[in-house]
Motif scaffolding. Structure first.
Motif, PDB file in Angstrom:
ATOM      1  N   THR A 296     -45.215   8.724 -26.561  1.00 18.62           N
ATOM      2  CA  THR A 296     -45.593   7.744 -27.578  1.00 18.62           C
ATOM      3  C   THR A 296     -46.769   8.279 -28.391  1.00 18.62           C
ATOM      4  O   THR A 296     -47.571   9.082 -27.912  1.00 18.62           O
ATOM      5  CB  THR A 296     -45.980   6.418 -26.921  1.00 18.62           C
ATOM      6  N   GLY A 297     -46.873   7.815 -29.614  1.00 20.06           N
ATOM      7  CA  GLY A 297     -47.963   8.261 -30.478  1.00 20.06           C
ATOM      8  C   GLY A 297     -47.704   9.604 -31.126  1.00 20.06           C
ATOM      9  O   GLY A 297     -48.635  10.329 -31.450  1.00 20.06           O
ATOM     10  N   LYS A 298     -46.423   9.938 -31.312  1.00 19.82           N
ATOM     11  CA  LYS A 298     -46.038  11.190 -31.961  1.00 19.82           C
ATOM     12  C   LYS A 298     -46.627  12.408 -31.265  1.00 19.82           C
ATOM     13  O   LYS A 298     -47.056  13.368 -31.899  1.00 19.82           O
ATOM     14  CB  LYS A 298     -46.446  11.168 -33.444  1.00 19.82           C
ATOM     15  N   ARG A 299     -46.664  12.335 -29.960  1.00 18.10           N
ATOM     16  CA  ARG A 299     -47.130  13.462 -29.163  1.00 18.10           C
ATOM     17  C   ARG A 299     -45.963  14.027 -28.375  1.00 18.10           C
ATOM     18  O   ARG A 299     -44.923  13.388 -28.228  1.00 18.10           O
ATOM     19  CB  ARG A 299     -48.241  13.023 -28.201  1.00 18.10           C
ATOM     20  N   SER A 300     -46.160  15.225 -27.838  1.00 21.09           N
ATOM     21  CA  SER A 300     -45.130  15.827 -26.997  1.00 21.09           C
ATOM     22  C   SER A 300     -45.787  16.599 -25.875  1.00 21.09           C
ATOM     23  O   SER A 300     -46.991  16.865 -25.902  1.00 21.09           O
ATOM     24  CB  SER A 300     -44.226  16.757 -27.815  1.00 21.09           C
ATOM     25  N   TYR A 301     -44.973  16.933 -24.874  1.00 25.85           N
ATOM     26  CA  TYR A 301     -45.450  17.763 -23.764  1.00 25.85           C
ATOM     27  C   TYR A 301     -44.402  18.845 -23.525  1.00 25.85           C
ATOM     28  O   TYR A 301     -43.198  18.556 -23.563  1.00 25.85           O
ATOM     29  CB  TYR A 301     -45.655  16.934 -22.497  1.00 25.85           C
ATOM     30  N   PRO A 302     -44.837  20.092 -23.261  1.00 24.27           N
ATOM     31  CA  PRO A 302     -43.881  21.212 -23.177  1.00 24.27           C
ATOM     32  C   PRO A 302     -43.070  21.247 -21.888  1.00 24.27           C
ATOM     33  O   PRO A 302     -43.129  22.200 -21.113  1.00 24.27           O
ATOM     34  CB  PRO A 302     -44.784  22.437 -23.316  1.00 24.27           C
ATOM     35  N   TYR A 303     -42.325  20.189 -21.642  1.00 20.89           N
ATOM     36  CA  TYR A 303     -41.434  20.126 -20.490  1.00 20.89           C
ATOM     37  C   TYR A 303     -40.158  19.431 -20.926  1.00 20.89           C
ATOM     38  O   TYR A 303     -40.197  18.403 -21.615  1.00 20.89           O
ATOM     39  CB  TYR A 303     -42.068  19.347 -19.335  1.00 20.89           C
ATOM     40  N   GLY A 304     -39.025  20.012 -20.547  1.00 19.56           N
ATOM     41  CA  GLY A 304     -37.745  19.406 -20.884  1.00 19.56           C
ATOM     42  C   GLY A 304     -37.120  18.743 -19.685  1.00 19.56           C
ATOM     43  O   GLY A 304     -37.732  17.893 -19.040  1.00 19.56           O
ATOM     44  N   PHE A 305     -35.907  19.140 -19.347  1.00 20.82           N
ATOM     45  CA  PHE A 305     -35.229  18.643 -18.155  1.00 20.82           C
ATOM     46  C   PHE A 305     -35.269  19.760 -17.107  1.00 20.82           C
ATOM     47  O   PHE A 305     -34.411  20.634 -17.051  1.00 20.82           O
ATOM     48  CB  PHE A 305     -33.771  18.292 -18.453  1.00 20.82           C
ATOM     49  N   GLY A 306     -36.294  19.772 -16.271  1.00 23.99           N
ATOM     50  CA  GLY A 306     -36.385  20.766 -15.205  1.00 23.99           C
ATOM     51  C   GLY A 306     -36.886  22.125 -15.640  1.00 23.99           C
ATOM     52  O   GLY A 306     -36.780  23.098 -14.883  1.00 23.99           O
ATOM     53  N   TRP A 307     -37.437  22.224 -16.858  1.00 21.17           N
ATOM     54  CA  TRP A 307     -37.959  23.499 -17.365  1.00 21.17           C
ATOM     55  C   TRP A 307     -39.265  23.257 -18.126  1.00 21.17           C
ATOM     56  O   TRP A 307     -39.360  22.311 -18.914  1.00 21.17           O
ATOM     57  CB  TRP A 307     -36.961  24.158 -18.328  1.00 21.17           C
ATOM     58  N   PHE A 308     -40.237  24.152 -17.901  1.00 21.89           N
ATOM     59  CA  PHE A 308     -41.399  24.206 -18.779  1.00 21.89           C
ATOM     60  C   PHE A 308     -41.027  25.051 -19.990  1.00 21.89           C
ATOM     61  O   PHE A 308     -40.411  26.116 -19.859  1.00 21.89           O
ATOM     62  CB  PHE A 308     -42.601  24.824 -18.062  1.00 21.89           C
ATOM     63  N   VAL A 309     -41.429  24.563 -21.159  1.00 23.67           N
ATOM     64  CA  VAL A 309     -41.075  25.208 -22.425  1.00 23.67           C
ATOM     65  C   VAL A 309     -42.343  25.851 -22.985  1.00 23.67           C
ATOM     66  O   VAL A 309     -43.274  25.167 -23.396  1.00 23.67           O
ATOM     67  CB  VAL A 309     -40.501  24.195 -23.425  1.00 23.67           C
ATOM     68  N   GLU A 310     -42.391  27.179 -22.978  1.00 21.08           N
ATOM     69  CA  GLU A 310     -43.592  27.908 -23.374  1.00 21.08           C
ATOM     70  C   GLU A 310     -43.364  28.677 -24.667  1.00 21.08           C
ATOM     71  O   GLU A 310     -42.235  29.069 -24.989  1.00 21.08           O
ATOM     72  CB  GLU A 310     -44.002  28.885 -22.265  1.00 21.08           C
ATOM     73  N   ASP A 311     -44.451  28.882 -25.388  1.00 22.26           N
ATOM     74  CA  ASP A 311     -44.431  29.721 -26.588  1.00 22.26           C
ATOM     75  C   ASP A 311     -43.328  29.289 -27.551  1.00 22.26           C
ATOM     76  O   ASP A 311     -42.563  30.114 -28.065  1.00 22.26           O
ATOM     77  CB  ASP A 311     -44.243  31.192 -26.184  1.00 22.26           C
ATOM     78  N   GLY A 312     -43.279  27.987 -27.801  1.00 24.73           N
ATOM     79  CA  GLY A 312     -42.315  27.477 -28.758  1.00 24.73           C
ATOM     80  C   GLY A 312     -40.866  27.660 -28.353  1.00 24.73           C
ATOM     81  O   GLY A 312     -39.978  27.691 -29.206  1.00 24.73           O
ATOM     82  N   GLY A 313     -40.630  27.781 -27.068  1.00 19.94           N
ATOM     83  CA  GLY A 313     -39.264  27.946 -26.579  1.00 19.94           C
ATOM     84  C   GLY A 313     -38.853  29.383 -26.353  1.00 19.94           C
ATOM     85  O   GLY A 313     -37.731  29.634 -25.883  1.00 19.94           O
ATOM     86  N   LYS A 314     -39.743  30.334 -26.629  1.00 15.02           N
ATOM     87  CA  LYS A 314     -39.407  31.736 -26.386  1.00 15.02           C
ATOM     88  C   LYS A 314     -39.377  32.064 -24.895  1.00 15.02           C
ATOM     89  O   LYS A 314     -38.728  33.032 -24.485  1.00 15.02           O
ATOM     90  CB  LYS A 314     -40.404  32.653 -27.097  1.00 15.02           C
ATOM     91  N   THR A 315     -40.093  31.280 -24.128  1.00 15.31           N
ATOM     92  CA  THR A 315     -40.128  31.477 -22.679  1.00 15.31           C
ATOM     93  C   THR A 315     -39.852  30.154 -21.996  1.00 15.31           C
ATOM     94  O   THR A 315     -40.460  29.137 -22.340  1.00 15.31           O
ATOM     95  CB  THR A 315     -41.488  32.027 -22.223  1.00 15.31           C
ATOM     96  N   LEU A 316     -38.962  30.163 -21.034  1.00 15.03           N
ATOM     97  CA  LEU A 316     -38.638  29.000 -20.215  1.00 15.03           C
ATOM     98  C   LEU A 316     -38.906  29.369 -18.764  1.00 15.03           C
ATOM     99  O   LEU A 316     -38.497  30.448 -18.314  1.00 15.03           O
ATOM    100  CB  LEU A 316     -37.176  28.604 -20.397  1.00 15.03           C
ATOM    101  N   ALA A 317     -39.594  28.496 -18.036  1.00 14.23           N
ATOM    102  CA  ALA A 317     -40.001  28.889 -16.683  1.00 14.23           C
ATOM    103  C   ALA A 317     -40.161  27.676 -15.794  1.00 14.23           C
ATOM    104  O   ALA A 317     -40.294  26.531 -16.267  1.00 14.23           O
ATOM    105  CB  ALA A 317     -41.315  29.675 -16.737  1.00 14.23           C
TER     106      ALA A 317
END
Length: 848
Positions: A296-317
């Motif tokens: 909420t509040g037009k924010r985001s967190y770098p986690y999807g469904f069971g993956w951390f999303v790093e460097d704009g999606g270039k790295t998944l870990a």
């Protein structure tokens, strides 16, 4: 007994790594170079019991590096292979998330539907499936519920966890969707949803929907009481006292969803490659797993469904950490590279350094050292035992019957005593460290941590930190905040000789809060000195309460150590009673001749306070003469009163044994007793005492910038009282020393070990060392120093109990102690063979 350090034969591989810093390689370096570094690093870690597991690196799906190190089962010594199936711990979450996505594609669920639609007993109305997938539900972790409400032999299951939530409905950490907080509870609920909607156990659904389509050979779900029969299962273990011990499934492992999926490195590569295809789900569906969750509040967190999303999606870990298993799976999407690290030895160094090496970062490897053949006195007060101690960087790693690793530096202790580094709870050495950063006065007696800010005078925490940055030193420093310093900052140097006004107390409290927030241990007072003597008890209590409210402590050079000793003791007891925080009497003593022999009565008074619940303690130095100003010999501050001078000479000090340390108006007096100066001046000692104070006052007026104009070592205590105070179970040892002046600055701790332990047998060696280490740490609130135990800082002293003794005396106050063979601070040797080494690993210790 001779002492020396020996190092085992070093082979070329170790020479390559001996700096323990592998320099980053340029970004355009080919992968083979990094893989070569990775292999040598993993070999080094495995040789030092810092890695047991498998590592796989692939590029464009082709394996470029694979290697197994160690055992799959410590009970059978079965070796690991690339087919060994590890508990993936939290890496399991990506499998669970994908099974949920498959159910979504099958039309059996919707991400934004409420969880209770699928699990009717779920007690929360506003949590959706998406919240569970993205760790935005606000659900607390289930292990706390299990510990509180379940029996010690109960095994937690998915159904049992749901029942705990329904029965107790713990408060959410936040409103769902507003924040991100990792939640294993959420993924266990996802496991229950899979079972409910698929009509089969999770392990069966996993096998049907993922394992068989991908033809995986070593992947399955296994949890306590599950229907799966383990295949190639790896068992977790840990390391205790140099031995491997089981660290595998526990009673929480009857659940499935947050962990307990097993797989091999080979299978994980197949799995990871399949995610870029449509073998399991459509690409469009899969992409949502790699999309940062929106809050909420037009924010985001770098986690999807069971993956951390790093460097704009270039790295998944994602990492996995549970019992003995510490793993990582990384997908470098842009470089089409894959890293798999699976470990079963409770040690996660490899998963960190492997990533760093592949990413071209500088890698620092753990450095181990072994100290063998010592009598370990660990600071607990328990009897000495034969042992070895292994250090890892700046900490104690393990103790026991240890064998050296290949190429590991080894120090032979030759049967001497190894103890925690001594902690000086009352030190004035800091002011001399800028000139002597090697701290010989401190380390020659085995001290590794000094506590400053005593007697009401202190430096600001920021000032101490800045001094350490400019000039690193050999020992650690902690500090209290001094009341007299606060008074001077608020009331001015000329305004100290009165009680403080309410607004001034308020300003002092505000300054104290700032210092406490920066890590000061608490409040110190020097109420016998003029800068604080005129403060009211209420002022002191108000300031002390600020320290208590911040979790700090109170230490005091009490208002009187002679004619008003009883009232002064009652004052500090009252402070402890009102604030309910620990209070410590600085350098406990009886400095009035008529009260000599009353130490047992005073200790009984303190014990009554402790029985009342007041945590009152003391520190004490092992001498019957003190070091202070001449002015403290006039308790009524009537420096020209002949009767008071006569009282001081007869009751408060022995002028024939009390030596002037310094006297700026006439430097020739330094080193002479007051009686000798009186003879030179053709006066009686009382007249000389008044004259010396008058001369010092005039000098100070004419030289306003001068400091330390006069000081005296006053003989005024009785040896049996000193011994009783030292022996009190709640007294820790201190020096109250500096780099010059009283011999205690160079020999307080070794004097206890030689005179009071070996010669007089006042207490056992183990008790004395406890009073210098863990008891002191307890009194100061230090939680990671004072013991030789795993995880504690490697501050150590090696000593010979047969020869240890102080050699500093009046007239030879800087003579080094005997019997202190070596001293380490944070694992670095700072003193050996009665010489400092030039190492400066000391840090500023802040209250936690």
């Amino acid at each position: 007994m001779p002492f020396y350090t020996r190092c085992l034969l070093q082979i070329s591989c170790f020479v390559l790594l001996s700096s323990f810093a592998l320099q980053a390689q340029p970004a355009d370096r080919l992968l083979p170079g990094r893989l070569k570094t990775l292999d040598s690093t993993l070999t080094y870690l495995h040789e030092r019991a810092l890695f047991n597991g498998v590592v796989l690196v692939a590029e464009k799906g082709a394996v470029r590096y694979r290697k197994a190190f160690g055992t799959a089962n410590i009970a059978t010594n079965e070796p690991l292979t690339m087919s060994s199936a590890f508990n993936l711990a939290s890496i399991s979450k990506q499998f669970v998330a994908l099974m949920i996505m498959q159910l979504q594609e099958q039309g059996k669920l919707r991400y934004d539907e409420r969880v209770r639609t699928y699990l009717p007993d779920f007690p929360y109305d506003t949590i959706t499936v998406r919240h569970l997938l993205t760790h935005t539900s606000g659900l607390p972790e289930y292990d706390a519920l299990m510990q509180r409400y379940a029996g010690p032999l109960d095994t937690l299951t998915n159904a049992g966890m749901l029942q705990l939530l329904r029965q107790h409905k713990p408060a959410l950490l936040f409103r769902p969707g507003t924040q991100w907080a990792y939640s294993n509870t959420g993924y266990v609920l996802l496991g229950s949803i899979i079972t409910t909607l698929s009509g089969m156990p999770v392990e069966q659904f996993l096998d049907r929907q993922i394992v068989k389509p991908l033809k995986l050979k070593n992947t399955y779900a296994y949890y306590l009481n599950s229907q799966t029969v383990p295949h190639n299962r790896v068992y977790g273990f840990g390391r205790e006292s140099g031995r491997n011990v089981s660290n595998d499934l526990i009673r929480l492992d009857g659940v499935i969803g947050d962990g307990n999926i097993y797989s091999s490195a080979e299978d994980l590569l197949v799995w990871e490659q399949a995610l870029a295809t449509e073998k399991l789900i459509r690409r469009r569906t899969m992409q949502e797993a790699f999309t940062p969750v929106e809050l909420t509040g037009k924010r985001s967190y770098p986690y999807g469904f069971g993956w951390f999303v790093e460097d704009g999606g270039k790295t998944l870990a994602h990492t996995g950490s549970w019992v003995g298993f510490l793993n990582v799976l990384v997908r470098y999407v842009d470089k089409q590279q894959t890293l798999v690290v699976l470990s079963n030895s409770s040690e996660g160094t490899a998963r960190r350094v492997a990533r760093d090496i592949l990413e071209g970062k500088t890698v620092t490897l753990p450095q181990t050292k072994l100290i063998t053949n010592v009598r370990l006195v660990d600071g607990t007060g328990t009897p000495a035992r034969q042992s070895a101690v292994r250090l890892r960087d700046d900490r104690i790693w393990e103790t026991g019957n240890l064998t050296a690793f290949p190429n590991e530096p080894v120090t032979d202790g030759h049967g001497l005593v190894l103890a925690p580094g001594f902690i000086d709870s009352h030190s004035h050495h800091v002011s001399g460290l800028s000139r002597q950063p090697d701290a010989p006065a401190v380390v020659n007696q085995g001290i590794t941590t000094i506590v400053s800010g005593q007697d009401g005078g202190s430096w600001a925490m920021d000032t101490l930190q800045a001094q350490l940055r400019r000039q690193p030193v050999a020992v650690n420093i902690a500090s209290y905040t001094g009341q007299a310093t606060l008074r001077q900052q608020v009331m001015g140097a000329n305004g100290l000789y009165r009680t403080a006004k309410p607004d001034e107390v308020a300003r002092m409290k505000a300054l104290l809060r700032i210092e406490l927030g920066k890590g000061s241990l608490g409040l110190s007072t020097g109420l016998e000195y003029e800068s604080a003597f005129f403060s009211s008890r209420d002022e002191v209590i108000q300031l002390a309460q600020v320290a208590a409210d911040s979790g700090g402590r109170y230490m005091s050079h009490i208002r009187s150590e002679d004619i008003s000793l009883d009232d002064a003791l009652e004052e500090i007891i009252q402070i402890g009673r009102v604030t309910k925080m620990p209070v410590l009497i600085s350098h406990l003593k009886i400095a009035l001749r008529d009260k000599w022999g009353q130490s047992t009565r005073i200790l009984a008074q303190l014990e009554r306070a402790r029985a009342e619940g007041i945590n009152i303690t003391a520190d004490c130095y092992p001498y019957d003469y003190w070091n202070s100003t001449l002015r403290v010999l006039f308790p009524k501050r009537d420096y020209t009163n002949a009767a008071s001078a006569e009282f001081a000479v007869n009751q408060l000090f022995d002028p024939m044994q009390s030596v002037l340390v310094r006297f700026a108006p006439n430097p020739a007096y330094a080193g002479k007793t007051v009686g000798e100066v009186a003879t030179l001046r053709h006066e009686n000692p009382a007249q000389t005492l008044m004259a010396l104070i008058g001369d010092a006052s005039a000098y100070a007026k004419n030289n306003p910038e001068a400091e330390g104009i006069e000081a005296i070592m006053g003989k005024s205590m009785d040896e049996p009282d000193v011994a009783n105070f030292l022996a009190w179970p709640h007294t820790n040892i201190c020096s109250d020393g500096a780099n010059d002046g009283h011999p205690r600055g160079y020999g307080a701790f070794t004097r206890v070990l030689g005179r009071y332990v070996r010669d007089q047998k006042l207490m056992p060696l183990e008790t004395a060392i406890q009073k210098m280490t863990s008891l002191t740490a307890e009194h100061l609130g230090l939680t990671d120093r004072g013991l030789i135990a795993p995880g504690y800082y490697a501050d150590l002293v090696l000593l010979n109990p047969e020869t240890v003794q102080d050699n500093a005396r009046i007239g030879s106050n800087k003579a080094l102690s005997s019997g202190i063979e070596a001293v380490w601070v944070a694992g670095q040797l700072v003193y050996q063979g009665q010489k400092t080494t030039g190492a400066h690993p000391g840090v500023l210790i802040r209250r936690k």
